[in-house]
Design a protein around this motif. Structure first.
Motif, PDB file in Angstrom:
ATOM      1  N   ARG A 178       9.350 -59.186   7.454  1.00 19.08           N
ATOM      2  CA  ARG A 178      10.101 -60.096   8.319  1.00 19.08           C
ATOM      3  C   ARG A 178      11.367 -59.440   8.875  1.00 19.08           C
ATOM      4  NH1 ARG A 178       8.882 -62.853  11.060  1.00 19.08           N
ATOM      5  NH2 ARG A 178       9.980 -64.841  10.843  1.00 19.08           N
ATOM      6  N   GLU A 179      12.028 -58.598   8.057  1.00 18.18           N
ATOM      7  CA  GLU A 179      13.224 -57.902   8.523  1.00 18.18           C
ATOM      8  C   GLU A 179      12.910 -56.975   9.690  1.00 18.18           C
ATOM      9  OE1 GLU A 179      14.548 -55.967   5.009  1.00 18.18           O
ATOM     10  OE2 GLU A 179      15.301 -57.822   4.085  1.00 18.18           O
ATOM     11  N   ARG A 180      11.673 -56.537   9.805  1.00 19.42           N
ATOM     12  CA  ARG A 180      11.254 -55.663  10.902  1.00 19.42           C
ATOM     13  C   ARG A 180      10.760 -56.446  12.111  1.00 19.42           C
ATOM     14  NH1 ARG A 180      11.329 -53.289   6.238  1.00 19.42           N
ATOM     15  NH2 ARG A 180      11.482 -51.014   6.039  1.00 19.42           N
ATOM     16  N   GLY A 181      10.948 -57.739  12.072  1.00 23.11           N
ATOM     17  CA  GLY A 181      10.551 -58.567  13.200  1.00 23.11           C
ATOM     18  C   GLY A 181       9.065 -58.808  13.293  1.00 23.11           C
ATOM     19  N   LEU A 182       8.344 -58.637  12.178  1.00 21.50           N
ATOM     20  CA  LEU A 182       6.897 -58.823  12.149  1.00 21.50           C
ATOM     21  C   LEU A 182       6.548 -60.061  11.323  1.00 21.50           C
ATOM     22  CD1 LEU A 182       5.907 -55.114  11.357  1.00 21.50           C
ATOM     23  CD2 LEU A 182       5.948 -56.205  13.611  1.00 21.50           C
ATOM     24  N   HIS A 183       5.384 -60.624  11.561  1.00 24.08           N
ATOM     25  CA  HIS A 183       4.858 -61.698  10.733  1.00 24.08           C
ATOM     26  C   HIS A 183       3.881 -61.124   9.716  1.00 24.08           C
ATOM     27  CE1 HIS A 183       6.616 -65.216  12.611  1.00 24.08           C
ATOM     28  NE2 HIS A 183       6.327 -64.735  13.805  1.00 24.08           N
ATOM     29  N   PHE A 184       3.739 -61.808   8.591  1.00 22.89           N
ATOM     30  CA  PHE A 184       2.788 -61.377   7.563  1.00 22.89           C
ATOM     31  C   PHE A 184       1.748 -62.466   7.313  1.00 22.89           C
ATOM     32  CE2 PHE A 184       6.430 -63.189   5.137  1.00 22.89           C
ATOM     33  CZ  PHE A 184       5.782 -64.213   4.460  1.00 22.89           C
ATOM     34  N   LEU A 185       0.573 -62.016   6.876  1.00 24.06           N
ATOM     35  CA  LEU A 185      -0.472 -62.879   6.342  1.00 24.06           C
ATOM     36  C   LEU A 185      -1.072 -62.101   5.187  1.00 24.06           C
ATOM     37  CD1 LEU A 185      -3.267 -64.719   8.408  1.00 24.06           C
ATOM     38  CD2 LEU A 185      -3.197 -64.455   5.940  1.00 24.06           C
ATOM     39  N   VAL A 186      -0.630 -62.436   3.969  1.00 23.02           N
ATOM     40  CA  VAL A 186      -0.886 -61.566   2.822  1.00 23.02           C
ATOM     41  C   VAL A 186      -1.417 -62.367   1.644  1.00 23.02           C
ATOM     42  CG1 VAL A 186       0.828 -59.839   3.488  1.00 23.02           C
ATOM     43  CG2 VAL A 186       1.541 -61.789   2.091  1.00 23.02           C
ATOM     44  N   GLY A 187      -2.304 -61.748   0.875  1.00 18.84           N
ATOM     45  CA  GLY A 187      -2.809 -62.373  -0.334  1.00 18.84           C
ATOM     46  C   GLY A 187      -1.709 -62.544  -1.360  1.00 18.84           C
ATOM     47  N   VAL A 188      -1.919 -63.488  -2.262  1.00 20.56           N
ATOM     48  CA  VAL A 188      -0.934 -63.742  -3.314  1.00 20.56           C
ATOM     49  C   VAL A 188      -1.682 -64.310  -4.519  1.00 20.56           C
ATOM     50  CG1 VAL A 188      -0.421 -66.114  -2.591  1.00 20.56           C
ATOM     51  CG2 VAL A 188       1.348 -64.753  -3.739  1.00 20.56           C
ATOM     52  N   GLN A 189      -1.137 -64.082  -5.700  1.00 23.98           N
ATOM     53  CA  GLN A 189      -1.765 -64.584  -6.918  1.00 23.98           C
ATOM     54  C   GLN A 189      -1.419 -66.048  -7.136  1.00 23.98           C
ATOM     55  OE1 GLN A 189      -0.246 -61.843  -9.834  1.00 23.98           O
ATOM     56  NE2 GLN A 189      -1.794 -60.288  -9.380  1.00 23.98           N
ATOM     57  N   GLY A 190      -2.332 -66.790  -7.756  1.00 23.50           N
ATOM     58  CA  GLY A 190      -2.135 -68.218  -7.966  1.00 23.50           C
ATOM     59  C   GLY A 190      -1.029 -68.568  -8.925  1.00 23.50           C
ATOM     60  N   THR A 191      -0.545 -67.595  -9.700  1.00 26.59           N
ATOM     61  CA  THR A 191       0.533 -67.861 -10.653  1.00 26.59           C
ATOM     62  C   THR A 191       1.911 -67.896  -9.999  1.00 26.59           C
ATOM     63  OG1 THR A 191       0.592 -65.487 -11.148  1.00 26.59           O
ATOM     64  CG2 THR A 191      -0.721 -66.884 -12.603  1.00 26.59           C
ATOM     65  N   HIS A 192       2.013 -67.462  -8.755  1.00 29.20           N
ATOM     66  CA  HIS A 192       3.303 -67.485  -8.068  1.00 29.20           C
ATOM     67  C   HIS A 192       3.776 -68.921  -7.876  1.00 29.20           C
ATOM     68  CE1 HIS A 192       4.354 -63.342  -6.554  1.00 29.20           C
ATOM     69  NE2 HIS A 192       3.258 -63.159  -7.250  1.00 29.20           N
ATOM     70  N   LYS A 193       5.102 -69.074  -7.834  1.00 27.97           N
ATOM     71  CA  LYS A 193       5.704 -70.398  -7.752  1.00 27.97           C
ATOM     72  C   LYS A 193       6.071 -70.758  -6.310  1.00 27.97           C
ATOM     73  CE  LYS A 193       5.998 -70.999 -12.315  1.00 27.97           C
ATOM     74  NZ  LYS A 193       5.379 -72.128 -13.043  1.00 27.97           N
ATOM     75  N   ALA A 194       5.995 -72.060  -6.022  1.00 33.58           N
ATOM     76  CA  ALA A 194       6.404 -72.561  -4.707  1.00 33.58           C
ATOM     77  C   ALA A 194       6.849 -74.011  -4.847  1.00 33.58           C
ATOM     78  CB  ALA A 194       5.270 -72.457  -3.709  1.00 33.58           C
ATOM     79  N   TRP A 195       7.701 -74.414  -3.907  1.00 33.41           N
ATOM     80  CA  TRP A 195       8.093 -75.819  -3.837  1.00 33.41           C
ATOM     81  C   TRP A 195       7.037 -76.584  -3.054  1.00 33.41           C
ATOM     82  CZ3 TRP A 195      11.974 -76.430  -7.064  1.00 33.41           C
ATOM     83  CH2 TRP A 195      12.857 -75.368  -7.273  1.00 33.41           C
ATOM     84  N   PRO A 196       6.776 -77.831  -3.435  1.00 31.93           N
ATOM     85  CA  PRO A 196       5.734 -78.613  -2.749  1.00 31.93           C
ATOM     86  C   PRO A 196       6.051 -78.794  -1.268  1.00 31.93           C
ATOM     87  CG  PRO A 196       6.425 -79.678  -4.796  1.00 31.93           C
ATOM     88  CD  PRO A 196       7.404 -78.577  -4.535  1.00 31.93           C
ATOM     89  N   PRO A 197       5.037 -79.106  -0.454  1.00 33.22           N
ATOM     90  CA  PRO A 197       5.253 -79.326   0.977  1.00 33.22           C
ATOM     91  C   PRO A 197       6.320 -80.399   1.221  1.00 33.22           C
ATOM     92  CG  PRO A 197       2.918 -79.207   0.496  1.00 33.22           C
ATOM     93  CD  PRO A 197       3.611 -79.193  -0.819  1.00 33.22           C
ATOM     94  N   GLY A 198       7.213 -80.111   2.167  1.00 31.93           N
ATOM     95  CA  GLY A 198       8.260 -81.054   2.532  1.00 31.93           C
ATOM     96  C   GLY A 198       9.505 -80.998   1.668  1.00 31.93           C
ATOM     97  N   ALA A 199       9.481 -80.230   0.584  1.00 37.22           N
ATOM     98  CA  ALA A 199      10.629 -80.162  -0.322  1.00 37.22           C
ATOM     99  C   ALA A 199      11.737 -79.312   0.279  1.00 37.22           C
ATOM    100  CB  ALA A 199      10.198 -79.592  -1.665  1.00 37.22           C
ATOM    101  N   THR A 200      12.981 -79.699   0.007  1.00 38.01           N
ATOM    102  CA  THR A 200      14.149 -78.926   0.434  1.00 38.01           C
ATOM    103  C   THR A 200      14.955 -78.556  -0.804  1.00 38.01           C
ATOM    104  OG1 THR A 200      14.208 -80.154   2.512  1.00 38.01           O
ATOM    105  CG2 THR A 200      16.174 -78.877   1.929  1.00 38.01           C
ATOM    106  N   PRO A 201      14.737 -77.383  -1.375  1.00 39.58           N
ATOM    107  CA  PRO A 201      15.421 -77.014  -2.615  1.00 39.58           C
ATOM    108  C   PRO A 201      16.922 -76.863  -2.401  1.00 39.58           C
ATOM    109  CG  PRO A 201      13.579 -75.545  -2.137  1.00 39.58           C
ATOM    110  CD  PRO A 201      13.826 -76.341  -0.905  1.00 39.58           C
ATOM    111  N   GLY A 202      17.693 -77.175  -3.445  1.00 40.02           N
ATOM    112  CA  GLY A 202      19.132 -76.978  -3.438  1.00 40.02           C
ATOM    113  C   GLY A 202      19.595 -76.549  -4.810  1.00 40.02           C
TER     114      GLY A 202
END
Length: 453
Positions: A219-243
């Protein structure tokens, strides 16, 4: 390719080789580079220097002289891999139809012993296990109608990178330090952009996509990514705004400093996927393959990843979580993260993600047709010179197949004739005896014609 096929494409091949080797030193070196490329393109089971030399001359007494010239070209001469790869990248970018992605991957080369550059017991996705091997990181330009490799660098494990003795024995350049595979890949992207290749979405498997640093670097190079990821990685649910977690009055000990969403911890990607409602899942058809129409069940939702959230690491920008979960399977088969805009259609995400298959085709062709894994030397320079010339040889084949697909059938063996694999096993010397060293500085323009008349 058979000698007859090369004669048929003599003009195109001669122009292609000239554009690759022009300015790469004296005429003798350029001529040797064209010989080497011709040897890689000619059919044959092995593409190391001695078997190629035998196929490049008709008189057996000239084999050793040709072998020495090929060896000098690939193992000793100090020509620029980067310059030749730049020329190849720009040619593929300009002439390969509908290029729309960079593909990052790595491939393994099984080895015996411990002296070849970068060899170690390490995991190779190509081999599917930990094995004594070399691993090289590569960058490809890809589209629906073709692809080609434009960068390849051997990965040096830390033990190799820190050993002066081993580095000196194989000629590792002083500026080369230990880098992770994703760091090597980012450098290859830097080179491609510096050469003038256009900006494309970056595709990679979970070996790269699971590294937040790699995704951020893209992203810092101005490019978009579409990359595989493992299911153990963490994410906030859709619509969430973490603080940041608020300070709790009266609470003893160190206050919580991480990011939260109303006091809720982030979910693993696989947990999140299992909570998606049924209406999120769609059957998507992405390509007509050799086995018929290819389709599967997919879903895509917008999430923010939560790596190191408890240590105040910022949530990621909102990205797509793309999931493939075939009907009847117990769980998702593939997960990917993508930074493309929120209005990107699901079918576009799937089609781009499935372009990654092109890199497997490239590896198969580079190893099976032009001998990428046939190099028998141990040194850094020889490995990368051989790899570069294999990339250039494969580039010619990739362009021919993409631009003139019907000719692939015309160039195949006639109906009822032995297939190419059978022909390759038959020894032959269809080419003239090794000519004397040329005198004209433009002799490279006649190299291919002279070899295959």
């Amino acid at each position: 390719m058979t000698p007859a096929q090369m004669r048929k494409l003599d003009r195109e091949l001669r122009e292609y080789l000239e554009s690759m080797v022009e300015g790469m030193g004296r005429s003798e070196r350029r001529r040797a580079m064209e010989w080497y490329l011709t040897g890689l393109l000619l059919e044959g089971e092995r593409k190391s220097t001695e078997p190629m030399a035998a196929r490049l001359v008709k008189d057996a007494s000239q084999v050793e002289a040709m072998r020495q010239r090929l060896h000098q070209c690939v193992s000793v001469s100090e020509w620029s891999d980067a310059e030749m790869r730049r020329r190849l990248a720009l040619k593929l970018e300009q002439r390969l139809p509908e290029v729309e992605a960079y593909v990052v991957d790595d491939t393994g080369f099984p080895k015996k012993g411990e002296h070849s550059v970068g060899v170690a017991r390490q995991y190779s996705g190509t081999l599917g296990r930990t094995e004594n091997c070399q691993v090289a990181v590569s960058l490809h330009l890809a589209g629906e109608r073709g692809s080609g490799c434009v960068a390849l660098q051997v990965y040096l494990p830390e033990a190799w990178a820190k050993s002066r003795t081993r580095r000196k024995a194989v000629g590792v350049p002083a500026p080369v330090k230990f880098q992770t595979k994703w760091q090597i890949a980012l450098r290859q992207l830097d080179d491609a952009l510096e050469w003038g290749v256009r900006r494309h979405v970056v595709l990679a498997d979970a070996g790269y996509g699971s590294a937040r640093e790699f995704r951020d670097g893209v992203r810092e190079r101005g490019l978009h990514f579409l990359v595989g990821v493992q299911g153990t990685h963490k994410a906030w649910p859709p619509g969430a705004t973490p603080g940041l977690a608020p300070k709790v009055e009266g609470r003893r000990g160190r206050p919580r400093k991480g990011y939260v969403v109303q006091g809720v911890e982030p979910w693993s990607l696989e947990e999140l996927v299992r909570q998606l409602p049924q209406e999120e899942w769609k059957t998507v058809r992405w390509r007509e393959g050799s086995l018929g129409e290819q389709s599967s069940r997919f879903a895509a939702v917008r999430v923010r990843t939560a790596e190191r959230h408890a240590k105040r690491a910022l949530p990621s920008e909102e990205v797509w979580l793309l999931v493939q979960w075939p009907e009847g399977e117990e769980g998702p088969s593939k997960l990917a993260l993508c930074s493309l805009p929120a209005d990107t259609p699901l079918k576009t995400l799937v089609r781009l993600w499935k372009l990654r298959w092109r890199v497997e085709r490239d590896y198969q062709e580079m190893k099976g047709e032009v001998g990428l894994d046939h190099y028998e030397g141990r040194g850094w320079r020889g490995f990368h010179h051989h790899a570069t010339l294999c990339m250039v040889a494969h580039g010619f084949l990739a362009l021919r197949r993409a631009l003139f697909p019907p000719e692939a059938y015309a160039m195949d063996a006639a109906h009822g004739a032995a297939p190419t694999s059978a022909l390759a096993a038959q020894p032959h010397r269809p080419l003239p005896a090794l000519p004397p060293s040329p005198q004209s500085p433009r002799s490279s323009s006649r190299a291919v014609t002279h070899l295959i008349k």
